[in-house]
Enzyme design. Structure first.
Site, PDB file in Angstrom:
ATOM      1  N   LYS A  23      25.029 -63.930  38.124  1.00 39.61           N
ATOM      2  CA  LYS A  23      25.566 -64.907  39.075  1.00 39.61           C
ATOM      3  C   LYS A  23      25.916 -66.214  38.364  1.00 39.61           C
ATOM      4  CE  LYS A  23      23.482 -64.689  43.053  1.00 39.61           C
ATOM      5  NZ  LYS A  23      22.233 -64.836  43.819  1.00 39.61           N
ATOM      6  N   MET A 104      16.155 -60.659  45.913  1.00 42.12           N
ATOM      7  CA  MET A 104      15.368 -61.878  45.774  1.00 42.12           C
ATOM      8  C   MET A 104      15.900 -62.911  46.755  1.00 42.12           C
ATOM      9  SD  MET A 104      14.464 -62.020  41.787  1.00 42.12           S
ATOM     10  CE  MET A 104      16.085 -61.676  41.207  1.00 42.12           C
ATOM     11  N   ARG A 338      31.245 -60.745  41.245  1.00 40.94           N
ATOM     12  CA  ARG A 338      30.642 -59.782  40.330  1.00 40.94           C
ATOM     13  C   ARG A 338      31.443 -58.498  40.413  1.00 40.94           C
ATOM     14  NH1 ARG A 338      25.700 -59.806  44.190  1.00 40.94           N
ATOM     15  NH2 ARG A 338      26.566 -58.685  45.935  1.00 40.94           N
ATOM     16  N   HIS A 459      23.212 -54.055  54.874  1.00 36.95           N
ATOM     17  CA  HIS A 459      22.278 -53.599  53.843  1.00 36.95           C
ATOM     18  C   HIS A 459      22.352 -52.077  53.659  1.00 36.95           C
ATOM     19  CE1 HIS A 459      18.264 -52.210  52.480  1.00 36.95           C
ATOM     20  NE2 HIS A 459      18.408 -53.199  51.645  1.00 36.95           N
ATOM     21  N   TYR A 871      29.404 -27.627  21.507  1.00 36.03           N
ATOM     22  CA  TYR A 871      29.613 -27.628  22.955  1.00 36.03           C
ATOM     23  C   TYR A 871      28.302 -27.870  23.686  1.00 36.03           C
ATOM     24  CZ  TYR A 871      27.537 -22.981  23.049  1.00 36.03           C
ATOM     25  OH  TYR A 871      26.662 -21.940  22.929  1.00 36.03           O
TER      26      TYR A 871
HETATM   27  P1  ADP Z   1      22.156 -62.839  46.901  1.00 36.65           P
HETATM   28  O1  ADP Z   1      21.896 -62.726  45.449  1.00 36.65           O
HETATM   29  O2  ADP Z   1      21.101 -62.203  47.725  1.00 36.65           O
HETATM   30  O3  ADP Z   1      23.532 -62.446  47.261  1.00 36.65           O
HETATM   31  P2  ADP Z   1      22.996 -65.579  46.972  1.00 36.65           P
HETATM   32  O4  ADP Z   1      22.372 -66.458  45.976  1.00 36.65           O
HETATM   33  O5  ADP Z   1      24.327 -65.083  46.654  1.00 36.65           O
HETATM   34  O6  ADP Z   1      21.993 -64.373  47.259  1.00 36.65           O
HETATM   35  O7  ADP Z   1      23.022 -66.344  48.327  1.00 36.65           O
HETATM   36  C1  ADP Z   1      23.238 -65.707  49.539  1.00 36.65           C
HETATM   37  C2  ADP Z   1      24.289 -66.450  50.340  1.00 36.65           C
HETATM   38  O8  ADP Z   1      23.929 -67.796  50.506  1.00 36.65           O
HETATM   39  C3  ADP Z   1      25.640 -66.514  49.701  1.00 36.65           C
HETATM   40  O9  ADP Z   1      26.355 -65.346  49.916  1.00 36.65           O
HETATM   41  C4  ADP Z   1      26.269 -67.674  50.404  1.00 36.65           C
HETATM   42  O10 ADP Z   1      26.798 -67.252  51.631  1.00 36.65           O
HETATM   43  C5  ADP Z   1      25.090 -68.572  50.635  1.00 36.65           C
HETATM   44  N1  ADP Z   1      25.125 -69.637  49.641  1.00 36.65           N
HETATM   45  C6  ADP Z   1      24.581 -69.623  48.406  1.00 36.65           C
HETATM   46  N2  ADP Z   1      24.868 -70.767  47.770  1.00 36.65           N
HETATM   47  C7  ADP Z   1      25.604 -71.505  48.595  1.00 36.65           C
HETATM   48  C8  ADP Z   1      26.239 -72.784  48.507  1.00 36.65           C
HETATM   49  N3  ADP Z   1      26.155 -73.514  47.400  1.00 36.65           N
HETATM   50  N4  ADP Z   1      26.922 -73.216  49.565  1.00 36.65           N
HETATM   51  C9  ADP Z   1      27.020 -72.463  50.690  1.00 36.65           C
HETATM   52  N5  ADP Z   1      26.475 -71.276  50.845  1.00 36.65           N
HETATM   53  C10 ADP Z   1      25.770 -70.783  49.810  1.00 36.65           C
HETATM   54 MG    MG Z   2      25.146 -63.213  46.754  1.00 33.83          MG
END
Ligand code: ADP
Ligand code: MG
Ligand code: MG
Length: 902
Positions: A23, A104, A338, A459, A871
């Site tokens: 990420k 997480m 990703r 999920h 093979y």
């Molecule tokens: P996961 O790894 O479970 O996908 P994320 O870290 O991507 O968790 O966070 C889950 C969600 O939280 C993101 O998909 C987004 O919608 C929201 N989020 C995370 N960071 C931000 C941010 N800086 N501003 C707004 N929404 C956020």
């Molecule tokens: Mg995410």
């Protein structure tokens, strides 16, 4: 180890996944290619390792480093973290090298406290938005930092309050409602955590960072890593990012999207979003999300921004992207990208189409497809002919393709207990209202997953696609009663244990068991397979014992049969009595008569197989198992005799026929007892049997060569390779092969045709591997029987070890993998490598193959390529997987595969 613990997005890039997590690395990359990403920083994975090494303590200077980086974010945004005006809020996010979706916890809106709440209300003029953010923050923070379950906040406070004020939807709640909810939440924290909710923003931040590190070792993360074979030591990074708000009003929203359809690979934008929402609302199934195509109608300008960004991303990464985004006041922000997880069909289609689009080359396409992707294409589907008469129970979203039949099970624990990966090994279908990470173990053991709620990015859908399990999600007409383990749909009641059929490709669910049919290699799949054939050096054969399997193997591209087990032919009902008589008789004339009868039927079998293989080589293994396998078991006989004796004892005048049966059974029991061995797998079998009772193998050799001669005379090509099993010394081979060669010469002379036959041996006993030089002087080819070779090298009885201790060994990492699934390269593999080398020294160009079940395991196939086998041979359904792995092995010789993404 680098001493730099904190990286700004502008300091990182996509290659730094080890250090910044997937990420963090991709947020940095997107920042640097000019995409709209809210600024932020990433605390490295090394700090996570440090945290655990130091007994779960953050490095003393970490927060000072974080502060310096936050100051940068403040500068870019013009906001202040914890400031009484224009406050900066942050998200705290986890991210390891390999994506672990939903495994997480994330904290959003961090930095809210009574002061910043006031400031934001004053500045935004939108108290509803601020309290909505605040209640989310209190809940998420308290969940990760204090272990107060989100479920309690959600179900016991939030939902109860909603009901009380008559709100159906979150959006029905007013600012005052939300403010009261915040107060209720704070009171729960006071009670549950035994402390006040922290108001100091840096304390909030520090506790959250620590909580992310802790979450690396929560149960669901550990289970996920185990099933995905992700190492436990690599740790997670923590990304801290300026918040953008999708919950600020109707020109705001949040969503997830894929640059191509992850279920079938079609090139179109695929995803879902919700207006006026934040974070996980889309995936949590709280409100039903809207397909991304609606955005085009709702807001063409944003949609255009979005498609442009997606195009740019795909062109940059040259790979399908999975994107998380937020829209704040009509402006698009990218929050994550990703490599998109996809189904097997989608993996093959995107790889092949991207080559056509000029985005990637064929090698890359081949490296992107995995064995388990192909496995999904090789999954069965419902026989269309059966659909007409089928009872359709419901339809839902086709969330992960493939069809399955199984019994309905309503809890993950029960599914895990009964399902194929558990003890009993039943085919079960897990049915849930909706799934969450606690259900993953049950999903893994199920043939398919069915949910009543949730979209294609729920999920259940994401996990099922990741694991290649068919899934129908959001079948709303189902009334699933999770507690009482029953489901009502239409007029039907499905109880636990009832059988249903599910089609994840169409989204349909049917009553009862429908017939499934096997797949075929065509379209993109066919194209990919021809590319694989261009690159691979190794041949791919199949293990097939009858003409039907041989034909199937040919359809999947097998270039020969690497293992044809003759004894399976003996088990057919018309033959078994002859085989039994052969084993039991003491009369030489009767024995010869049995052999003559068997020779006729075996010759017929071989003619069928040679015919099906159309001139391709066929390796036939002479009889291998201990003879008692053809007789009734000791237990059965003892039981039958006891029953018969009991019956006879109560009869006044037992019939002569019954008495005769009893005497026969007693004689048979005596015979079976005399053949009993302490270790049958190491006893009278294989070549040993051929030396003690040569009649059987002589008969088999005659049947093989006469079948060959007959076809050759009919103008056809045949290549029989006669294989002698379980050899441990060259002297065994000299005796048996000598006899068989003599027989072969006679047949060739008599038939008057050239038969291009070979005599070779299996290498499946360590001593054979160790003396391969000697053996190769006698044998014309080697075939590694890696099932036995593994069994004998480890000294594990395969049939017992799997159930008794192997699973524990793998869990405790005493063994990296189950050596019966994937070749133990350091031990068994070393024997193989040595054997090939010494064998070829004695007989240059010695043909070497593998016929153990490892021949269909991708890692083992690549290993076989590396040690120079000619093979691999595997079950017909794994032939395409072996072709792929063989190509990947060959490509790996030419290019470094270090960049291969997961
Ligand atoms: P996961 O790894 O479970 O996908 P994320 O870290 O991507 O968790 O966070 C889950 C969600 O939280 C993101 O998909 C987004 O919608 C929201 N989020 C995370 N960071 C931000 C941010 N800086 N501003 C707004 N929404 C956020
Ligand atoms: Mg995410
Ligand atoms: Mg064997």
């Amino acid at each position: 180890m680098s001493t730099k613990r904190v990286y700004l997005f502008s300091e990182g890039n996509a290659t730094m996944r080890d250090l910044l997590g997937g990420k963090g690395a991709n947020l940095a990359e997107m920042t640097n290619i000019g995409l709209p990403v809210p600024p932020g920083l990433t605390v490295t994975t090394e700090v996570c390792t440090e945290y655990y090494r130091e007994g779960k303590k953050l490095p003393a200077t970490l927060m000072a480093d974080v502060k310096v980086a936050v100051a940068e974010v403040e500068k870019i945004t013009g906001l202040g973290f914890g400031a009484p005006s224009k406050p900066l809020l942050l998200s705290v996010r986890s991210g390891s090298k390999f994506s672990m979706p939903g495994m997480m916890d994330t904290v959003l809106n961090l930095g809210l406290n009574p002061t910043t709440v006031e400031a934001m209300i004053a500045e935004s003029g939108n108290p509803r938005f601020v309290y909505d953010s605040y209640r989310r923050f209190i809940m998420m923070f308290s969940d990760v930092a204090f272990g107060l379950s989100k479920g309690y906040f959600d179900n016991e406070i939030f939902s109860v309050y909603k009901k009380k004020v008559g709100a159906v939807n979150d959006l029905d709640l007013t600012a005052d409602n939300l403010k009261e909810i915040c107060d209720l939440f704070l009171a729960h924290v006071r009670e549950g955590a035994g402390r006040e909710f922290p108001t100091d923003v840096y304390e909030q931040l520090e506790l959250s960072i620590e909580a992310v590190f802790r979450s690396w070792n929560n149960d669901r993360a550990i289970i996920y890593r185990r099933t995905e074979k992700i190492p436990d030591e690599i740790g997670t990074a923590v990304t801290v990012q300026a918040m953008v708000y999708g919950n600020m009003g109707d020109d705001c929203g949040t969503g997830v999207a894929f640059t191509r359809d992850p279920s079938n690979g079609e090139k179109l934008l695929f995803g879902e979003y919700l207006m006026n929402a934040q974070g996980e609302d889309v995936v949590a199934g709280v409100r039903t999300p809207v397909p991304i195509s609606e955005l085009e109608k709702q807001n063409p300008e944003i949609y255009k921004q979005f498609t442009d960004t997606c195009d740019k991303l795909e062109a940059h990464y040259k790979e399908m992207q999975d994107i998380e985004f937020t829209i704040q006041n009509n402006k698009l922000y990218m929050l994550q990208c990703r490599t998109g997880k996809r189904t097997g069909p989608a993996a093959v289609r995107t790889a092949v189409e991207m080559v056509a689009e000029g985005l990637i080359d064929k090698e890359t396409a081949i490296l992107r497809v995995t064995g388990s992707h192909l496995d999904q294409l090789l999954h069965p589907r419902i026989d269309p002919a059966a659909l007409a008469g089928a009872t359709l129970l419901a339809t839902g979203l086709p969330a992960s393709p493939g069809a399955a039949v199984g019994t309905a099970i309503f809890t993950a624990d029960k599914a895990a207990e009964l399902g194929v990966h558990g003890g009993a090994g039943q085919k079960v279908i897990l049915i849930r209202e909706e799934t969450n990470p606690d259900d993953v173990h049950g999903m893994l053991a199920a043939q398919a997953v069915l949910t009543a709620r949730g979209g294609k990015t729920s999920h259940a859908a994401v996990v099922a696609r990741g694991f290649g399990i068919p899934c129908v999600a959001g079948a709303e007409s189902l009334h699933v009663d999770d507690k009482n383990h029953v489901m009502k749909v239409g007029g039907h009641t499905i109880n636990e244990g009832d059988t249903i059929t599910l089609d994840g490709t169409s989204g349909c669910i049917y009553l009862g068991a429908l017939p499934l049919i096997d797949p075929e290699v065509s379209g993109s799949f066919g194209t990919l397979m021809t590319w694989c054939d261009e690159f691979r050096r190794m041949g791919v054969r199949a293990n097939a014992d009858n003409p039907r399997d041989a034909k199937q193997a040919m359809e999947f591209g097998a270039e020969g049969i690497g293992l044809c087990r003759t004894e399976h032919m003996f088990f057919e009902t018309d033959r078994l009595p002859i085989v039994q008589q052969l084993i039991l008789t003491k009369d030489e004339a009767v024995r010869q008569a049995c052999l003559d009868k068997l020779e006729v039927v075996q010759q017929g079998d071989f003619e069928g197989i040679f015919e099906a293989m159309d001139g391709k080589p066929v390796t036939i293994r002479l009889i291998d198992p201990p003879l008692h396998e053809f007789l009734p078991s000791h237990e059965t006989l003892v039981r039958e005799i006891a029953t018969l004796e009991a019956q006879l004892s109560v009869q006044a005048s037992p019939s002569d026929a019954d008495k005769k049966t009893l005497v026969e059974k007693q004689a048979l029991l005596h015979e079976v007892e005399s053949m009993k061995e302490a270790n049958p797998m190491m006893g009278m079998r294989g070549v040993r049997l051929s030396i003690i009772l040569p009649g059987m193998v002589i008969m088999q050799t005659r049947a093989i060569l006469q079948a060959a001669a007959k076809l050759i005379k009919a103008g056809k090509k045949v290549q029989p390779e006669i294989m002698i099993p379980l050899v441990s010394t060259v002297n065994e081979l000299k005796v048996v092969q000598g006899q068989l060669e003599a027989e072969a010469k006679l047949i060739v002379e008599r038939e008057g045709v050239e038969i291009p036959y070979m005599f070779g041996t299996m290498i499946e006993i360590p001593r054979a591997a160790l003396t391969s030089g000697e053996i190769a002087e006698q044998a014309q080819f080697f075939s590694f029987g890696t099932n036995d070779l593994t069994q004998m090298t480890f000294g594990y009885s395969r049939d017992d070890a799997e159930g008794k201790f192997l699973q524990r060994y793998v869990e405790q990492k005493i063994l990296a993998v189950n050596p019966f699934e994937s070749i133990d390269q350091t031990g068994v593999g070393r024997l193989m490598k040595m054997s090939v080398e010494e064998g070829r020294k004695a007989r240059p160009g010695l043909k070497c193959g593998i016929c153990g079940e490892h021949g269909g395991d991708p890692d083992s196939v690549i290993f076989c390529h590396q040690i120079g086998l000619d093979y691999v041979s595997c079950s017909p359904f794994r032939v395409p997987i072996a072709r792929l792995a063989a190509a990947q092995g060959a490509i790996a010789d030419r290019v470094a595969v270090g960049h291969r993404d997961r």
